[in-house]
Design a protein around this motif. Structure first.
Motif, PDB file in Angstrom:
ATOM      1  N   ILE A 798      22.253 -31.937  82.181  1.00 11.03           N
ATOM      2  CA  ILE A 798      22.831 -31.005  81.206  1.00 11.03           C
ATOM      3  C   ILE A 798      23.301 -31.773  79.974  1.00 11.03           C
ATOM      4  CG2 ILE A 798      24.763 -29.435  80.765  1.00 11.03           C
ATOM      5  CD1 ILE A 798      24.569 -28.567  83.691  1.00 11.03           C
ATOM      6  N   LEU A 799      23.942 -32.924  80.173  1.00 10.91           N
ATOM      7  CA  LEU A 799      24.381 -33.751  79.043  1.00 10.91           C
ATOM      8  C   LEU A 799      23.178 -34.201  78.218  1.00 10.91           C
ATOM      9  CD1 LEU A 799      27.102 -35.944  80.812  1.00 10.91           C
ATOM     10  CD2 LEU A 799      27.492 -34.054  79.232  1.00 10.91           C
ATOM     11  N   GLY A 800      22.100 -34.544  78.887  1.00  9.88           N
ATOM     12  CA  GLY A 800      20.899 -34.948  78.172  1.00  9.88           C
ATOM     13  C   GLY A 800      20.340 -33.828  77.317  1.00  9.88           C
ATOM     14  N   VAL A 869      24.162 -14.254  80.727  1.00 10.10           N
ATOM     15  CA  VAL A 869      24.224 -15.281  79.693  1.00 10.10           C
ATOM     16  C   VAL A 869      23.221 -15.002  78.582  1.00 10.10           C
ATOM     17  CG1 VAL A 869      23.626 -17.697  79.266  1.00 10.10           C
ATOM     18  CG2 VAL A 869      25.192 -17.116  81.099  1.00 10.10           C
ATOM     19  N   ALA A 870      22.044 -14.508  78.959  1.00  8.11           N
ATOM     20  CA  ALA A 870      20.988 -14.279  77.972  1.00  8.11           C
ATOM     21  C   ALA A 870      21.439 -13.321  76.878  1.00  8.11           C
ATOM     22  CB  ALA A 870      19.737 -13.740  78.665  1.00  8.11           C
ATOM     23  N   LYS A 881      28.019 -19.081  71.485  1.00 12.56           N
ATOM     24  CA  LYS A 881      26.695 -19.684  71.403  1.00 12.56           C
ATOM     25  C   LYS A 881      26.614 -20.926  72.287  1.00 12.56           C
ATOM     26  CE  LYS A 881      24.958 -19.572  67.362  1.00 12.56           C
ATOM     27  NZ  LYS A 881      24.701 -19.846  65.933  1.00 12.56           N
ATOM     28  N   VAL A 882      27.631 -21.787  72.180  1.00  7.87           N
ATOM     29  CA  VAL A 882      27.648 -22.993  73.018  1.00  7.87           C
ATOM     30  C   VAL A 882      27.831 -22.616  74.485  1.00  7.87           C
ATOM     31  CG1 VAL A 882      28.924 -25.116  73.516  1.00  7.87           C
ATOM     32  CG2 VAL A 882      28.449 -24.477  71.159  1.00  7.87           C
ATOM     33  N   LEU A 883      28.721 -21.667  74.748  1.00  2.15           N
ATOM     34  CA  LEU A 883      28.943 -21.226  76.124  1.00  2.15           C
ATOM     35  C   LEU A 883      27.639 -20.731  76.747  1.00  2.15           C
ATOM     36  CD1 LEU A 883      30.840 -20.172  78.513  1.00  2.15           C
ATOM     37  CD2 LEU A 883      30.772 -17.994  77.293  1.00  2.15           C
ATOM     38  N   ALA A 888      23.214 -21.314  80.363  1.00  2.00           N
ATOM     39  CA  ALA A 888      21.788 -21.161  80.663  1.00  2.00           C
ATOM     40  C   ALA A 888      21.236 -22.465  81.242  1.00  2.00           C
ATOM     41  CB  ALA A 888      21.026 -20.769  79.402  1.00  2.00           C
ATOM     42  N   LEU A 889      21.626 -23.599  80.661  1.00  2.00           N
ATOM     43  CA  LEU A 889      21.213 -24.894  81.197  1.00  2.00           C
ATOM     44  C   LEU A 889      21.737 -25.092  82.616  1.00  2.00           C
ATOM     45  CD1 LEU A 889      21.776 -27.237  78.106  1.00  2.00           C
ATOM     46  CD2 LEU A 889      19.589 -26.644  79.142  1.00  2.00           C
TER      47      LEU A 889
END
Length: 979
Positions: A798-800, A869-870, A881-883, A888-889
């Motif tokens: 997720i960080l990547g 989330v979508a 937007k970030v949330l 989603a990731l």
């Protein structure tokens, strides 16, 4: 070690396996008893749980909100916090800023803003602003105010007047005509007047892209600024800073005048910003996107209703259970927020996201409970009496309770660890989350299960879904079909034996990933994902994302773009505060007057390297009351400011005369009134003497920005370097009076210094807590290691992806990463725990049965979260937007790790099953289960054949079981408890 020995399943059980079996038995027994109570008294359970939820919800009466950034996103007890406290003690907040950047709107693309028509429009606009009244009215106070009533009073704002609006502190080239249109119209040569504004550097500070001739005379410019300063009238109420009188003026007289459509000022473009602008635009974006949250709840409700049972409301439908699930999440939210408020935790802006988080976690629990409840049904509903239903509920909850306990405990502890964060907003948010998840686990085990029992009674009684008091006609009763010979053939058993999702996992998904090529491909793909994640995590940086909080269609964006275009060198002010104390004998402000007046020499050549302080060449870049007083005394003496005697060095000869001269110099209407805000003095009521406490010298940082992905953003790394270097430079001034530094960005920069450490320490501790809780609840080192590694790999990836798509480390993304730990562990923990309940010697078969059993519930839970989330992916708010992106990731990577990577790892190095596990190799009546054969020959008699309703009403329909010669361990325990 609790690892598997696939060749010797019958070997002696080790101590760790014994502990795991004991823990599993304990949890299952506890939930068996809970299930017994809940199913025997469903209405009592619902009533009690609602009373508990509403009772704790009473804490809302003492709920305290907190909206001040310095109390949310700034580490507490930092040096910046102490500096701010000392600074405000000497120089309390005095001003609010409202500013405009004016450029030309010439039809022939003439960029020069210094024309007669554009200046006339600017002066007309200014006059309308300062004459337009604001109308503030509340229960206790009414005011009709203009700019003159509210502005910070200071002389020197106009070229030749102290009357009217010239009493106000303002800045800009319009002061050359006293902000008066008539004065400008009577000026025979306005450019000559403008060239008298000050030095070339002074003009460059207030003009955008100015051009000068060979004699340094101003020729043209593309923009200029006009800024108004209001007296601060703010106060703190309910955790937020409020200034309603000034805010009303900013709306009525500043924003409304500029935003007038159509505008009468057709020759100018106006980019503008008000002190209230950020809260207005950011708050508006959040409020607007709350509608999307409501839509996501609706989507989740529809998905739940469509997958828990039949879509068509009728036999086998469970729309009422979808309502029960939403009610369960609502009760958890009410109780969790209420208890958090009762123990004194504040409610911040990001806390409004918690119901959405609880929705994702709660839906997963619902699917697991319903899945277990349905799989325990052995006979058609028509032949299941209340006693059998109670037993089924107890067995189902004992089966699901352990699974939701593992995930709830890991979620709870992961958030509890982060509640110790140095960032107050993150700490409070995680504390709220851990408390709310505790209630979610409780209400899922009680309230939701009780509703499920009532729904089973409703279906058995042939009553309508959502209208349970109405019975369907006999023609609609297709619950069960009588079969006179009570014979259920093999063809009947195979019909609708498993749902679509379970069939997919058994026939397609499991064989694909468990084949030798499949395992190799899975391991290769996830190794590549992990490598990508490690690379991205290493390159992920902390960024000042303040601009991202501004909606893309906001007028603030136009202002920041104009500032970047024409005033890119303008930076943030930094103050050096010099204190006058009784202990400063020989080292006070008066004693060091010459050194303080020449302080600019210590700030030169600091702009290209830390501390990045702009060259002190203009009044906007550098302001020092000691320098101003020295120049005035040389030029004018003291006749107009107290007539003190001057010494050979040009300064008053003693401390008392110096303080008196300084006071007279900075008073309103005096020659140095522009410095009035830079001197802190206190009058002694008894002696009627004035005591000097401190002075401040204002400098300015250069614009610390950088370009990233085509956008201009604040450079947090340079801001950290600037703050640290500024403090080091100030500490080196041992020959000057005691001093300290202050800038309004230091609080945020302190946060930048610790937020990366907060991210990795919180995530690391959360993952460690996941390992401990899984070990305590599962009792298997191997399972614990596999689940923990699975979650850790998911977070790294997720960080990547955050790095790849441009999400930086900031206050919002850090909170979401902590949430990702809690959500991603759910998918792996359910699968890992279910694997422990599948017995036999064939690990691939155990994995297949695990996926067929729990895979559908996990997939449905993930799908519901992703659909919710979508909806938010189209948000205009940075927070949402970030949330939504990170969620989603989390869902995509979490479910792929849980349903693809973990099953492969389990098949290779998985642990032995629990002693109470279902033995997949046990012989069954009418045939034998072979280790490597998924087909089972079954012939079984039952009282009546199951109808289409019985199979279609469950998300993962039951595997119809044959008569088993020996009861499993749990079955034996269950019967003994019942007896």
């Amino acid at each position: 070690m609790c690892s598997a020995d696939q060749d010797n399943q019958e070997s002696e059980v080790g101590g760790c396996e014994k502990i795991g079996n004991w823990i599993d038995d304990l949890i299952r027994d506890v939930f068996y008893k809970i299930g017994k109570f809940v199913s025997f008294r469903p209405w009592t359970t619902i009533g009690l749980t609602m009373l508990i939820g509403i009772g704790f919800g009473g804490g809302f009466a003492v709920l305290e909100s907190e909206n001040r950034p310095e109390e949310l996103w700034v580490p507490q007890n930092t040096l910046a916090e102490k500096e701010q406290e000392m600074y405000l003690n000497y120089f309390p907040p005095t001003t609010r800023i409202n500013t405009m950047i004016i450029s030309s709107k010439s039809p022939n693309n003439q960029k020069n803003v210094l024309t007669e028509t554009t200046i006339q429009d600017a002066l007309s606009l200014q006059q309308e602003i300062h004459t337009t009244p604001s109308n503030f009215n509340n229960d206790t106070f009414t005011a009709n105010s203009t700019l003159v009533d509210l502005c910070t009073k200071a002389g020197g704002s106009c070229a030749s007047s102290y009357d009217g609006v010239c009493q106000c502190l303002m800045s800009g080239i319009l002061k050359m005509w006293n902000y008066d249109l008539e004065t400008f119209n009577n000026d025979p040569d306005f450019m000559d007047t403008l060239n008298q504004y000050g030095s070339k550097e002074d003009l460059m500070a207030v003009l955008g892209n100015p051009t000068f001739d060979s004699s340094d005379q101003l020729v043209s410019a593309e923009a200029f600024t006009v800024t108004y300063f209001l007296d601060d009238r703010s106060y703190v109420q309910d955790g937020s800073t409020q200034d309603p009188i000034n805010e009303q003026w900013e709306q009525d007289a500043f924003l409304d005048v500029i935003q007038k459509d159509p505008t009468p000022y057709t020759n100018v473009n106006i980019a503008y910003f008000s002190t209230r602008s950020f809260s207005d635009e950011f708050g508006g974006a959040i409020t607007g996107d709350l509608n999307l949250v409501q839509i996501s709840y609706l989507v989740t409700f529809v998905f739940l209703g469509a997958t828990l049972g039949k879509i068509k409301c009728g036999p086998g439908s469970r729309w009422s259970m979808s309502i029960a699930a939403v009610a369960m999440i609502g009760l958890s939210t009410i109780a969790g927020f209420g208890l958090s408020a009762l123990i004194g935790l504040f409610f911040g802006p990001v806390h409004s996201l918690l119901p959405f988080i609880l929705l994702g976690i709660g839906v997963d629990d619902c699917f697991v409970i319903v899945n277990a409840f349905d799989r325990e049904r052995k006979v058609p509903r028509k032949h299941e009496d209340d006693e059998a239903l109670v037993e089924r509920c107890a067995r189902g909850l004992s089966r699901a309770g352990a699974s939701i306990t593992v995930t709830s405990m890991t979620d709870l502890v992961a958030f509890a660890i982060s509640s110790t964060s140095a960032l107050p907003a993150l700490a409070s948010f995680c504390a709220y989350a851990s408390i709310s998840i505790t209630f979610l686990w409780f209400f899922a085990s009680t309230f939701f299960t009780a509703c499920l029992v009532l729904d089973e009674r409703r279906q058995r009684g042939n009553r309508r879904d959502c209208f349970c008091c109405l019975t369907r006609g006999s023609g609609g009763n297709d619950n069960d079909n009588d079969n006179n010979d009570n014979e259920l053939t093999e063809e009947d058993l195979n019909d609708n034996q498993e749902g679509i999702a379970s069939t997919y996992f058994r026939k397609y998904h499991a064989p694909a990933i468990l084949s030798k090529p499949g395992k190799a491909i899975v391991l290769l793909i996830f190794a590549g994902l992990l490598g990508f994640g490690i690379y991205g995590a290493i390159n992920l940086s902390v960024e000042n994302t303040e601009r991202n909080f501004i909606p893309t269609d906001s007028y603030i964006i136009d202002y920041t773009d104009a500032a970047d275009t024409w005033f890119s060198d303008d930076g943030t002010s930094v103050y050096f505060i010099f204190e006058e104390t009784q202990a400063n004998i020989g080292n006070g402000i008066y004693d060091k007057r010459v050194e303080l007046a020449d302080l600019d020499q210590r700030l030169t050549e600091k702009s290209t390297a830390p501390p990045y302080i702009a060259e002190p060449v203009s009044a906007d870049a550098y302001r020092n009351v000691m320098t101003g007083l020295e120049e005035y005394l040389i030029a004018e003496g003291t006749d107009a400011i107290g007539n003190a005697t001057l010494g050979a060095d040009g300064w008053p000869t003693n401390q008392e005369d110096f303080v008196m001269t300084l006071e007279n110099y900075v008073n309103f209407g005096a020659p140095g009134s522009q410095y009035s805000q830079d001197v802190a003095m206190v009058s002694d009521a008894e002696t009627r003497e004035t005591r000097l406490e401190a002075i401040r010298v204002e400098a300015e940082y250069v614009r610390l920005t950088k370009e990233k992905r085509g956008e201009v953003i604040e450079d947090s790394s340079k801001q950290i370097e600037a703050m640290d270097a500024t403090r080091a430079m100030q500490e080196s001034w041992t020959d000057l009076p005691p001093s300290f530094t202050y800038s309004n960005i230091f609080l945020a920069v302190e946060g930048f210094k610790v937020i990366q450490q907060e991210l990795f320490s919180n995530v690391g501790l959360a993952i460690m807590s996941v390992a401990i809780i899984v070990l305590l609840t599962v009792g298997s080192f191997t399972t614990t290691i596999l689940i923990t590694l699975n979650v850790a790999f998911c977070i790294v990836e997720i960080l990547g992806f955050m790095w790849a798509i441009g999400i930086a480390i900031d206050s919002v993304s850090v909170i979401n990463i902590v949430l990702s730990v809690g959500l991603s562990v759910d998918y792996s923990a359910h699968v890992g725990h279910s694997f422990m309940l599948k017995g036999g010697n064939n690990w691939d078969r155990r994995v297949t049965e695990t996926l067929a059993d729990i895979g559908a519930a996990v997939l449905c839970g993930a799908t519901s979260t992703f659909l919710a989330v979508a909806v938010l992916l189209g948000s205009s708010s940075y927070v949402f937007k970030v949330l939504s992106t990170q969620f989603a990731l989390t869902v995509a990577l979490g479910v792929s790790h849980g349903l693809v990577l973990l099953p492969v790892l389990m098949s290779l190095v998985g642990p032995k099953p629990f002693a109470a596990a279902e033995d997949l190799d046990a012989p069954v009546a009418g045939g034998k289960k072979e280790d490597n054969d998924d087909d089972v020959e079954i012939t079984k008699k039952v009282d009546n054949a199951s109808s289409e309703e019985d199979d279609a009403s469950i998300p993962v329909p039951v595997m119809v079981e044959a008569e088993v010669p020996a009861l499993t361990r749990v079955e034996s325990d269950a019967k003994s408890i019942e007896v």
